[in-house]
Design a protein around this motif. Structure first.
Motif, PDB file in Angstrom:
ATOM      1  N   LEU A 171       0.832  -1.205   0.000  1.00  0.00           N
ATOM      2  CA  LEU A 171       0.000   0.000   0.000  1.00  0.00           C
ATOM      3  C   LEU A 171       0.870   1.261   0.000  1.00  0.00           C
ATOM      4  CD1 LEU A 171      -2.814  -0.918   2.568  1.00  0.00           C
ATOM      5  CD2 LEU A 171      -3.088  -0.602   0.109  1.00  0.00           C
ATOM      6  N   ARG A 172       1.899   1.243   0.830  1.00  0.00           N
ATOM      7  CA  ARG A 172       2.783   2.415   0.900  1.00  0.00           C
ATOM      8  C   ARG A 172       3.505   2.642  -0.419  1.00  0.00           C
ATOM      9  NH1 ARG A 172       7.969   2.769   1.518  1.00  0.00           N
ATOM     10  NH2 ARG A 172       8.204   0.603   2.189  1.00  0.00           N
ATOM     11  N   PHE A 177      -0.664   6.148   1.254  1.00  0.00           N
ATOM     12  CA  PHE A 177      -0.105   6.334   2.593  1.00  0.00           C
ATOM     13  C   PHE A 177      -1.174   6.306   3.685  1.00  0.00           C
ATOM     14  CE2 PHE A 177       2.908   8.745  -0.194  1.00  0.00           C
ATOM     15  CZ  PHE A 177       3.947   7.835  -0.115  1.00  0.00           C
ATOM     16  N   ASP A 178      -2.299   6.975   3.448  1.00  0.00           N
ATOM     17  CA  ASP A 178      -3.352   6.997   4.465  1.00  0.00           C
ATOM     18  C   ASP A 178      -3.900   5.598   4.718  1.00  0.00           C
ATOM     19  OD1 ASP A 178      -3.152   9.706   4.888  1.00  0.00           O
ATOM     20  OD2 ASP A 178      -4.655  10.216   3.379  1.00  0.00           O
ATOM     21  N   ASP A 179      -4.080   4.828   3.644  1.00  0.00           N
ATOM     22  CA  ASP A 179      -4.591   3.466   3.804  1.00  0.00           C
ATOM     23  C   ASP A 179      -3.566   2.584   4.519  1.00  0.00           C
ATOM     24  OD1 ASP A 179      -7.053   3.929   2.565  1.00  0.00           O
ATOM     25  OD2 ASP A 179      -6.193   3.652   0.573  1.00  0.00           O
ATOM     26  N   ALA A 180      -2.288   2.765   4.186  1.00  0.00           N
ATOM     27  CA  ALA A 180      -1.242   1.993   4.872  1.00  0.00           C
ATOM     28  C   ALA A 180      -1.224   2.332   6.355  1.00  0.00           C
ATOM     29  CB  ALA A 180       0.124   2.284   4.244  1.00  0.00           C
ATOM     30  N   ILE A 181      -1.389   3.601   6.689  1.00  0.00           N
ATOM     31  CA  ILE A 181      -1.408   4.022   8.098  1.00  0.00           C
ATOM     32  C   ILE A 181      -2.591   3.390   8.824  1.00  0.00           C
ATOM     33  CG2 ILE A 181      -1.819   6.006   9.615  1.00  0.00           C
ATOM     34  CD1 ILE A 181      -0.161   7.661   7.537  1.00  0.00           C
ATOM     35  N   ARG A 182      -3.770   3.384   8.198  1.00  0.00           N
ATOM     36  CA  ARG A 182      -4.947   2.755   8.813  1.00  0.00           C
ATOM     37  C   ARG A 182      -4.695   1.268   9.055  1.00  0.00           C
ATOM     38  NH1 ARG A 182      -9.419   2.920   4.973  1.00  0.00           N
ATOM     39  NH2 ARG A 182     -10.758   2.234   6.667  1.00  0.00           N
ATOM     40  N   PHE A 183      -4.085   0.624   8.083  1.00  0.00           N
ATOM     41  CA  PHE A 183      -3.860  -0.815   8.171  1.00  0.00           C
ATOM     42  C   PHE A 183      -2.877  -1.134   9.296  1.00  0.00           C
ATOM     43  CE2 PHE A 183      -2.325  -4.950   6.612  1.00  0.00           C
ATOM     44  CZ  PHE A 183      -3.534  -5.561   6.352  1.00  0.00           C
ATOM     45  N   TYR A 184      -1.760  -0.401   9.338  1.00  0.00           N
ATOM     46  CA  TYR A 184      -0.767  -0.643  10.386  1.00  0.00           C
ATOM     47  C   TYR A 184      -1.303  -0.273  11.768  1.00  0.00           C
ATOM     48  CZ  TYR A 184       2.993  -1.638   7.082  1.00  0.00           C
ATOM     49  OH  TYR A 184       3.774  -2.214   6.118  1.00  0.00           O
ATOM     50  N   ALA A 185      -2.106   0.784  11.832  1.00  0.00           N
ATOM     51  CA  ALA A 185      -2.671   1.182  13.125  1.00  0.00           C
ATOM     52  C   ALA A 185      -3.549   0.071  13.692  1.00  0.00           C
ATOM     53  CB  ALA A 185      -3.470   2.475  12.968  1.00  0.00           C
ATOM     54  N   LYS A 186      -4.321  -0.583  12.813  1.00  0.00           N
ATOM     55  CA  LYS A 186      -5.143  -1.708  13.253  1.00  0.00           C
ATOM     56  C   LYS A 186      -4.266  -2.861  13.732  1.00  0.00           C
ATOM     57  CE  LYS A 186      -8.738  -4.439  13.666  1.00  0.00           C
ATOM     58  NZ  LYS A 186      -9.762  -4.245  14.718  1.00  0.00           N
ATOM     59  N   ALA A 187      -3.195  -3.131  12.996  1.00  0.00           N
ATOM     60  CA  ALA A 187      -2.280  -4.202  13.395  1.00  0.00           C
ATOM     61  C   ALA A 187      -1.646  -3.903  14.746  1.00  0.00           C
ATOM     62  CB  ALA A 187      -1.205  -4.395  12.329  1.00  0.00           C
ATOM     63  N   PHE A 199       8.148   0.459  12.636  1.00  0.00           N
ATOM     64  CA  PHE A 199       9.042   0.959  11.593  1.00  0.00           C
ATOM     65  C   PHE A 199       8.267   1.219  10.298  1.00  0.00           C
ATOM     66  CE2 PHE A 199      11.838   0.053   7.932  1.00  0.00           C
ATOM     67  CZ  PHE A 199      12.776   1.057   8.106  1.00  0.00           C
ATOM     68  N   ASN A 200       7.393   0.296   9.936  1.00  0.00           N
ATOM     69  CA  ASN A 200       6.669   0.433   8.677  1.00  0.00           C
ATOM     70  C   ASN A 200       5.629   1.545   8.722  1.00  0.00           C
ATOM     71  OD1 ASN A 200       7.985  -1.526   7.091  1.00  0.00           O
ATOM     72  ND2 ASN A 200       6.876  -3.162   8.117  1.00  0.00           N
ATOM     73  N   ILE A 201       4.964   1.725   9.861  1.00  0.00           N
ATOM     74  CA  ILE A 201       4.017   2.833   9.940  1.00  0.00           C
ATOM     75  C   ILE A 201       4.770   4.166   9.963  1.00  0.00           C
ATOM     76  CG2 ILE A 201       3.780   3.038  12.459  1.00  0.00           C
ATOM     77  CD1 ILE A 201       0.787   3.412  12.053  1.00  0.00           C
ATOM     78  N   ALA A 202       5.991   4.157  10.501  1.00  0.00           N
ATOM     79  CA  ALA A 202       6.824   5.377  10.464  1.00  0.00           C
ATOM     80  C   ALA A 202       7.119   5.769   9.018  1.00  0.00           C
ATOM     81  CB  ALA A 202       8.127   5.137  11.227  1.00  0.00           C
ATOM     82  N   ARG A 203       7.423   4.790   8.182  1.00  0.00           N
ATOM     83  CA  ARG A 203       7.695   5.076   6.767  1.00  0.00           C
ATOM     84  C   ARG A 203       6.451   5.621   6.065  1.00  0.00           C
ATOM     85  NH1 ARG A 203      11.315   0.843   3.598  1.00  0.00           N
ATOM     86  NH2 ARG A 203      11.447   2.728   2.327  1.00  0.00           N
ATOM     87  N   ALA A 204       5.287   5.086   6.425  1.00  0.00           N
ATOM     88  CA  ALA A 204       4.043   5.581   5.832  1.00  0.00           C
ATOM     89  C   ALA A 204       3.766   7.015   6.278  1.00  0.00           C
ATOM     90  CB  ALA A 204       2.877   4.664   6.217  1.00  0.00           C
ATOM     91  N   PHE A 205       3.998   7.306   7.563  1.00  0.00           N
ATOM     92  CA  PHE A 205       3.832   8.677   8.042  1.00  0.00           C
ATOM     93  C   PHE A 205       4.804   9.623   7.336  1.00  0.00           C
ATOM     94  CE2 PHE A 205       1.717   7.129  12.079  1.00  0.00           C
ATOM     95  CZ  PHE A 205       0.562   7.861  11.885  1.00  0.00           C
TER      96      PHE A 205
END
Length: 290
Positions: A171-172, A177-187, A199-205
């Protein structure tokens, strides 16, 4: 299915009849049917079967005692109905994956949708659909599938960690990016102790331009794993990027200040030049009258 859970098969459930250990056969066959897996010696996972004879819906965890008291094995039902349907479901997902890898997106979508019709909360089928829609740039459909994925607990199981990490990375990379952030936040709601997720949500942010959140999650990743080289390198790059931005801002401010000073001097010069011209013109006019 997870290798950490032992598939027990299909069982019927009833609170009206307690199945005693050692009894042969089932005396109560009119209850609901459940797909059962054993997570540990004391914990069992039960999930209802849908009209297509495959597990679907909310998963419940029950104790061994409750399982032995309230659930009766239905071996024939499992062999005659659930196993063939599970095989058909997995075949559709495999075909969808094969068509996707071949670039045949319409046929891939057809197979994944067919799998969803069999099992509406199939994590594999919805992940496949999301990749198809991302490739087709069908972003409205992609968002719908992502909303569904975020509500499927199966996606975020610990044993699925590699898969949902890879899914978020894709996704990223697609700029979502917004969808990747939503996905990682749920995880992270499921497991906040995974440095790779932070680390991966940091890259999306960072891709979204939200550097403060990026630093926060990098710091969390390093707190969980101080030896994580990717996080350290990224943090250094982020600090260098911020230093460059600060330097550019300083030069811009200085340049604007210098430009402002030059503009003020030029206005003063033009004002002074304009006053001289006016007085000179008036003097010449007076002399001409004489």
């Amino acid at each position: 299915m997870s290798d950490d859970c032992e598939v027990m098969g299909v069982y019927s459930h009833s609170t009206k009849y307690e199945y005693k250990v050692g009894e042969r056969g089932s005396r109560y066959r009119n209850g609901t049917f459940w797909f059962v897996r054993r997570r540990s010696d004391d914990i069992y996972e039960v999930r209802p079967l849908n009209a297509n004879h495959v597990p679907s819906g909310v998963t419940r965890l029950i104790s061994r005692d409750d399982f032995l008291k309230q659930y009766t094995p239905e071996l024939s039902y499992y062999q005659d109905n659930t196993l063939p349907c599970l095989d058909a479901l997995q075949k559709k997902v495999r075909l969808g994956r094969r068509y996707f890898n071949l670039g045949q997106l319409d046929r891939a979508e057809q197979e994944f949708c067919s799998a969803v019709l069999m099992q509406e909360d199939s994590a594999d089928a919805h992940m496949g659909l999301s990749e198809v829609y991302a490739e087709q740039q069908e972003f409205t459909k992609l968002r719908t599938v992502l909303d569904k994925l975020l509500n499927i607990d199966e996606v975020f199981r610990e044993e699925q960690r590699h898969r949902f990490n890879e899914f978020g990375i894709n996704l990223r990379k697609q700029g979502r990016f917004d969808d990747a952030i939503r996905f990682y936040a749920k995880a992270l709601e499921v497991n906040d102790e995974d440095e790779n997720l932070h680390f991966n949500i940091a890259r999306a942010f960072h891709g979204r331009g939200r550097c403060e959140e990026c630093r926060t999650h990098l710091a969390r990743a390093l707190a969980l794993n101080p030896a994580m080289p990717e996080a350290r390198s990224f943090l250094r790059a982020l600090e260098a990027e911020q230093a460059d931005a600060d330097e550019l801002a300083r030069r811009t401010r200085e340049g604007m200040a210098a430009q402002g000073e030059r503009a003020a001097l030029e206005r003063n010069r033009q004002r002074a030049s304009g006053d001289g011209a006016a007085s000179g013109g008036k003097k010449d006019y007076v002399l001409s009258l004489k």
